[in-house]
Design a protein around this motif. Structure first.
Motif, PDB file in Angstrom:
ATOM      1  N   GLY A  18      40.731  48.097  40.110  1.00 36.77           N
ATOM      2  CA  GLY A  18      40.532  47.111  39.040  1.00 36.77           C
ATOM      3  C   GLY A  18      39.050  46.803  38.941  1.00 36.77           C
ATOM      4  N   ALA A  19      38.711  45.765  38.171  1.00 34.83           N
ATOM      5  CA  ALA A  19      37.291  45.430  38.010  1.00 34.83           C
ATOM      6  C   ALA A  19      36.729  45.003  39.361  1.00 34.83           C
ATOM      7  N   ILE A  20      35.530  45.510  39.711  1.00 36.32           N
ATOM      8  CA  ILE A  20      34.915  45.066  40.967  1.00 36.32           C
ATOM      9  C   ILE A  20      34.092  43.802  40.739  1.00 36.32           C
ATOM     10  N   TYR A  28      36.944  29.852  29.326  1.00 38.08           N
ATOM     11  CA  TYR A  28      35.657  29.226  28.991  1.00 38.08           C
ATOM     12  C   TYR A  28      34.655  30.140  28.296  1.00 38.08           C
ATOM     13  N   TYR A  29      34.957  31.422  28.181  1.00 41.90           N
ATOM     14  CA  TYR A  29      33.938  32.340  27.663  1.00 41.90           C
ATOM     15  C   TYR A  29      33.685  32.225  26.162  1.00 41.90           C
ATOM     16  N   SER A  30      32.447  32.536  25.784  1.00 46.03           N
ATOM     17  CA  SER A  30      32.089  32.724  24.372  1.00 46.03           C
ATOM     18  C   SER A  30      30.962  33.755  24.352  1.00 46.03           C
ATOM     19  N   ARG A  33      44.283  43.609  45.322  1.00 51.33           N
ATOM     20  CA  ARG A  33      44.664  42.278  44.841  1.00 51.33           C
ATOM     21  C   ARG A  33      45.217  41.441  45.989  1.00 51.33           C
ATOM     22  N   TYR A  34      44.493  40.404  46.327  1.00 50.85           N
ATOM     23  CA  TYR A  34      44.894  39.542  47.436  1.00 50.85           C
ATOM     24  C   TYR A  34      45.176  38.132  46.926  1.00 50.85           C
ATOM     25  N   ARG A  35      45.778  37.321  47.794  1.00 44.79           N
ATOM     26  CA  ARG A  35      45.956  35.898  47.448  1.00 44.79           C
ATOM     27  C   ARG A  35      44.800  35.059  47.982  1.00 44.79           C
ATOM     28  N   VAL A  57      26.976  34.422  40.639  1.00 42.54           N
ATOM     29  CA  VAL A  57      25.826  33.621  40.218  1.00 42.54           C
ATOM     30  C   VAL A  57      26.166  32.889  38.919  1.00 42.54           C
ATOM     31  N   GLU A  58      25.507  31.767  38.693  1.00 42.98           N
ATOM     32  CA  GLU A  58      25.578  31.075  37.400  1.00 42.98           C
ATOM     33  C   GLU A  58      24.157  30.676  37.036  1.00 42.98           C
ATOM     34  N   SER A  59      23.783  30.981  35.782  1.00 38.28           N
ATOM     35  CA  SER A  59      22.460  30.603  35.284  1.00 38.28           C
ATOM     36  C   SER A  59      22.748  29.627  34.140  1.00 38.28           C
ATOM     37  N   VAL A  99      38.767  40.787  26.613  1.00 33.21           N
ATOM     38  CA  VAL A  99      38.746  39.371  26.205  1.00 33.21           C
ATOM     39  C   VAL A  99      38.580  38.427  27.389  1.00 33.21           C
ATOM     40  N   ARG A 100      38.735  38.949  28.644  1.00 38.77           N
ATOM     41  CA  ARG A 100      38.630  38.158  29.869  1.00 38.77           C
ATOM     42  C   ARG A 100      39.774  37.134  29.951  1.00 38.77           C
ATOM     43  N   GLY A 101      40.202  36.873  31.173  1.00 36.13           N
ATOM     44  CA  GLY A 101      41.393  36.044  31.349  1.00 36.13           C
ATOM     45  C   GLY A 101      41.135  34.552  31.476  1.00 36.13           C
ATOM     46  N   PRO A 152      40.514  28.707  42.548  1.00 38.23           N
ATOM     47  CA  PRO A 152      40.946  30.050  42.167  1.00 38.23           C
ATOM     48  C   PRO A 152      39.766  30.874  41.647  1.00 38.23           C
ATOM     49  N   GLU A 153      38.604  30.249  41.531  1.00 36.42           N
ATOM     50  CA  GLU A 153      37.355  30.893  41.097  1.00 36.42           C
ATOM     51  C   GLU A 153      36.258  29.867  41.325  1.00 36.42           C
ATOM     52  N   PHE A 154      35.002  30.314  41.224  1.00 37.96           N
ATOM     53  CA  PHE A 154      33.890  29.407  41.531  1.00 37.96           C
ATOM     54  C   PHE A 154      33.329  28.652  40.334  1.00 37.96           C
ATOM     55  N   THR A 155      33.295  29.313  39.163  1.00 36.64           N
ATOM     56  CA  THR A 155      32.445  28.819  38.076  1.00 36.64           C
ATOM     57  C   THR A 155      32.676  27.345  37.725  1.00 36.64           C
ATOM     58  N   ALA A 156      33.958  26.962  37.547  1.00 40.03           N
ATOM     59  CA  ALA A 156      34.228  25.567  37.156  1.00 40.03           C
ATOM     60  C   ALA A 156      33.735  24.601  38.239  1.00 40.03           C
ATOM     61  N   PHE A 188      41.354  31.577  46.011  1.00 41.17           N
ATOM     62  CA  PHE A 188      42.800  31.689  46.234  1.00 41.17           C
ATOM     63  C   PHE A 188      43.534  31.825  44.911  1.00 41.17           C
ATOM     64  N   ARG A 189      44.344  32.856  44.790  1.00 39.84           N
ATOM     65  CA  ARG A 189      45.163  33.014  43.577  1.00 39.84           C
ATOM     66  C   ARG A 189      46.541  33.498  43.982  1.00 39.84           C
ATOM     67  N   TYR A 190      47.573  32.847  43.471  1.00 36.87           N
ATOM     68  CA  TYR A 190      48.934  33.259  43.795  1.00 36.87           C
ATOM     69  C   TYR A 190      49.308  34.411  42.880  1.00 36.87           C
ATOM     70  N   GLU A 191      48.838  35.626  43.238  1.00 32.42           N
ATOM     71  CA  GLU A 191      49.120  36.819  42.443  1.00 32.42           C
ATOM     72  C   GLU A 191      50.013  37.735  43.258  1.00 32.42           C
ATOM     73  N   ARG A 192      50.585  38.741  42.606  1.00 35.48           N
ATOM     74  CA  ARG A 192      51.396  39.701  43.346  1.00 35.48           C
ATOM     75  C   ARG A 192      50.456  40.625  44.121  1.00 35.48           C
TER      76      ARG A 192
HETATM   77  P1  HAM Z   1      37.420  37.122  37.501  1.00 35.28           P
HETATM   78  O1  HAM Z   1      37.394  38.314  36.640  1.00 35.28           O
HETATM   79  O2  HAM Z   1      38.649  36.303  37.482  1.00 35.28           O
HETATM   80  O3  HAM Z   1      36.168  36.249  37.080  1.00 35.28           O
HETATM   81  O4  HAM Z   1      37.129  37.542  38.985  1.00 35.28           O
HETATM   82  C1  HAM Z   1      35.927  38.200  39.349  1.00 35.28           C
HETATM   83  C2  HAM Z   1      36.195  39.320  40.333  1.00 35.28           C
HETATM   84  O5  HAM Z   1      36.956  38.839  41.447  1.00 35.28           O
HETATM   85  C3  HAM Z   1      37.080  40.434  39.749  1.00 35.28           C
HETATM   86  O6  HAM Z   1      36.311  41.334  38.983  1.00 35.28           O
HETATM   87  C4  HAM Z   1      37.597  41.077  41.024  1.00 35.28           C
HETATM   88  O7  HAM Z   1      36.636  41.961  41.570  1.00 35.28           O
HETATM   89  C5  HAM Z   1      37.747  39.898  41.956  1.00 35.28           C
HETATM   90  N1  HAM Z   1      39.174  39.488  42.012  1.00 35.28           N
HETATM   91  C6  HAM Z   1      39.847  38.770  41.096  1.00 35.28           C
HETATM   92  N2  HAM Z   1      41.123  38.570  41.495  1.00 35.28           N
HETATM   93  C7  HAM Z   1      41.248  39.188  42.693  1.00 35.28           C
HETATM   94  C8  HAM Z   1      42.310  39.338  43.644  1.00 35.28           C
HETATM   95  N3  HAM Z   1      43.503  38.784  43.464  1.00 35.28           N
HETATM   96  N4  HAM Z   1      42.080  40.033  44.785  1.00 35.28           N
HETATM   97  C9  HAM Z   1      40.858  40.571  45.017  1.00 35.28           C
HETATM   98  N5  HAM Z   1      39.800  40.450  44.175  1.00 35.28           N
HETATM   99  C10 HAM Z   1      39.988  39.771  43.029  1.00 35.28           C
HETATM  100  C11 HAM Z   1      35.840  35.065  37.661  1.00 35.28           C
HETATM  101  O8  HAM Z   1      36.331  34.662  38.695  1.00 35.28           O
HETATM  102  C12 HAM Z   1      34.733  34.346  36.955  1.00 35.28           C
HETATM  103  N6  HAM Z   1      34.496  33.065  37.648  1.00 35.28           N
HETATM  104  C13 HAM Z   1      33.487  35.193  36.844  1.00 35.28           C
HETATM  105  C14 HAM Z   1      32.376  34.472  36.183  1.00 35.28           C
HETATM  106  C15 HAM Z   1      31.328  33.865  36.773  1.00 35.28           C
HETATM  107  N7  HAM Z   1      32.251  34.271  34.880  1.00 35.28           N
HETATM  108  C16 HAM Z   1      31.153  33.543  34.635  1.00 35.28           C
HETATM  109  N8  HAM Z   1      30.603  33.271  35.810  1.00 35.28           N
END
Ligand code: HAM
Length: 455
Positions: A281-283, A262-264, A121-123, A130-132, A257-259, A80-84, A112-116
């Motif tokens: 939304g946030a890019i 893991y953040y600090s 906003r896509y699934r 990047v990660e440093s 606060v970010r969703g 559902p995201e890369f960082t982990a 992949f995220r099961y969102e509306r």
């Molecule tokens: P995130 O805020 O969950 O952070 O997602 C990062 C970006 O992915 C969002 O700002 C948005 O542009 C895009 N995004 C999120 N959900 C969707 C969606 N359903 N459809 C389209 N685009 C979407 C992370 O994923 C963290 N891993 C960021 C990070 C990296 N933090 C530390 N390292």
């Protein structure tokens, strides 16, 4: 009814795929210039990577993961995201013990995220990030923000708002959580069921609740800035001062606060409303993390990173007319076999020319020559290569220049040389400039580096 794509996914076709590729190539190039190295983790991970990494109180883990049991009974999740996953990759491959730190990685691919599904906003969507990892200096956090800023500038997105906040260190957050629990305890009865679980799991998540009545209650909640440790306060002050020095504009947003759990310390988001008024939304977003590497079995090292949503970047760039949809450059050669029997030889000829690096297609239908010429025109072909039984028997081909309509019959064994000659003439011009052949750079609008227009 034909089968449709899965809800929340989207097909990317032709010119749009080129737009994605151009943006992705630019992002990869800039990350490489900043000395980040590419990593490619698998899409599938053990669910535990995200449950432990992203955190059980996050919406992503609670509601949005595509998790299933495989045939061996393992719980697996489509990332559902890369960082982990990136941290899992670094720990497992001992990257953090075998390299100078920070280890700086970039990545790109589907998540992949099961969102509306809704605007932006896509699934299934694509992230670049990047990660440093492995170095605690706030200058690492700064470098990552500078990189994101350079990317946004290079894309032409001038009016990005960078929202920034600090979540402090563990001690600050523990104190803050305590204060939030105390505050929300008396309001909880009126709040949504989700906030009840958030209250138990992590009251910080309540601050992100989107229910309007709950947002009113959130407005009166204590502020993080009053609970920061001295070290966290100093770290954040250093960040802001340095951003000023680097002339990177930002807005401090105490509500950010970010969703993900893991953040600090420093967290940030990039916001942009396109000129047409669309808010996707946030890019992009990211931040610093202290405990993630340890949580996933690695050494006690911090990291910082961000991810951009490629779909959202493409949307804002298209809305603002910043996307170059390149004209179909077409093919250089179109091979026309006269009769079914000539088709395999036509394929062979097409392949010989393709090996020279020139885009070449052929006609697969047994149709009249006039119809083949129409198809060649549709493909924006420069030259037609005509091949009938006579030509095959005489070991010859006919080459026709489709702009001048001149045609010549040539022996097959000089075909490669002739193609090279023709294509290098394409790059020659009569302007008297010094460039020649391949050095002569053509641009998409047909203008060459000498300022002339050539077909
Ligand atoms: P995130 O805020 O969950 O952070 O997602 C990062 C970006 O992915 C969002 O700002 C948005 O542009 C895009 N995004 C999120 N959900 C969707 C969606 N359903 N459809 C389209 N685009 C979407 C992370 O994923 C963290 N891993 C960021 C990070 C990296 N933090 C530390 N390292």
């Amino acid at each position: 009814m034909p089968i449709q794509n899965v809800k929340g996914t989207h097909d990317i076709i032709g010119a749009e795929a080129d737009v994605y590729e151009n943006i992705e190539n630019l992002l990869k190039h800039i990350a490489t210039v900043f000395a980040f190295k590419q990593v490619r983790p698998p899409v599938l991970e053990h669910s535990e990577v995200f449950v432990r990494g992203v955190g059980e109180s996050s919406d992503v883990v609670r509601k949005e993961m595509y998790t299933f049991e495989d045939k061996g009974g393992r719980s697996l999740t489509l990332r559902p995201e890369f960082t982990a996953g990136i941290i899992r990759l670094m720990v497992q491959n001992k990257i953090l013990s075998n390299n100078e730190l920070p280890y700086k990685a970039f990545y790109l691919g589907p998540v992949f995220r099961y969102e509306r599904p809704q605007l932006g906003r896509y699934r299934q969507f694509n992230q670049f990030g990047v990660e440093s990892v492995g170095h605690d200096s706030p200058v690492n956090d700064l470098e990552v923000i500078v990189l994101a800023y350079v990317i946004l500038q290079s894309l032409g997105l001038e009016n990005v708002t960078i929202k920034i906040n600090t979540l402090g260190d563990e001690e600050s957050r523990d104190n803050y959580r305590g204060a939030l629990k105390e505050y929300f305890a008396s309001h909880l009865e009126k709040m949504c069921p989700d906030c009840h679980s958030r209250y138990e799991l992590n009251p910080l998540r309540i601050l992100d609740c989107k229910v309007p009545e709950d947002q009113e209650i959130v407005k009166g909640a204590p502020k993080m800035s009053n609970f920061l440790s001295t070290a966290s306060k100093e770290r954040f002050a250093f960040m802001l001062k340095s951003l000023d020095e680097l002339q990177i504009p930002y807005e401090v947003d105490e509500g950010l606060v970010r969703g993900l759990d893991y953040y600090s310390e420093t967290v940030f988001e990039f916001h942009y409303t396109s000129k047409t008024g669309n808010n996707y939304g946030a890019i992009g977003a990211g931040g610093h993390y202290d405990k993630l590497v340890k949580e996933l079995g690695g050494p006690d090292l911090p990291g910082v990173g961000f991810s951009f949503g490629i779909e959202r970047l493409v949307s804002v760039l298209s809305d603002d007319g910043l996307v170059n949809i390149e004209e179909d450059e077409g093919v250089a050669f179109y091979v026309m076999p006269l009769g079914i029997k000539s088709q395999v030889e036509a394929l062979n000829i097409a392949n010989v020319i393709r090996m020279l690096g020139y885009a070449t297609d052929m006609c697969f239908d047994d149709v009249k020559l006039s119809s083949m010429f129409k198809r060649a025109e549709k493909k924006h072909a420069r030259y037609a290569i005509i091949l009938g039984e006579n030509e095959i028997n005489n070991n010859e081909v006919i080459i026709k220049d489709l702009s001048t309509q001149q045609q010549t019959t040539i022996p097959m064994d000089i075909l490669e040389d002739r193609c090279i000659d023709l294509m290098s003439q394409e790059h020659q011009c009569d302007c008297g400039c010094e460039h020649d052949g391949d050095e002569h750079e053509h641009h998409h609008d047909g203008e060459c580096c000498c300022g002339h227009h050539h077909k």
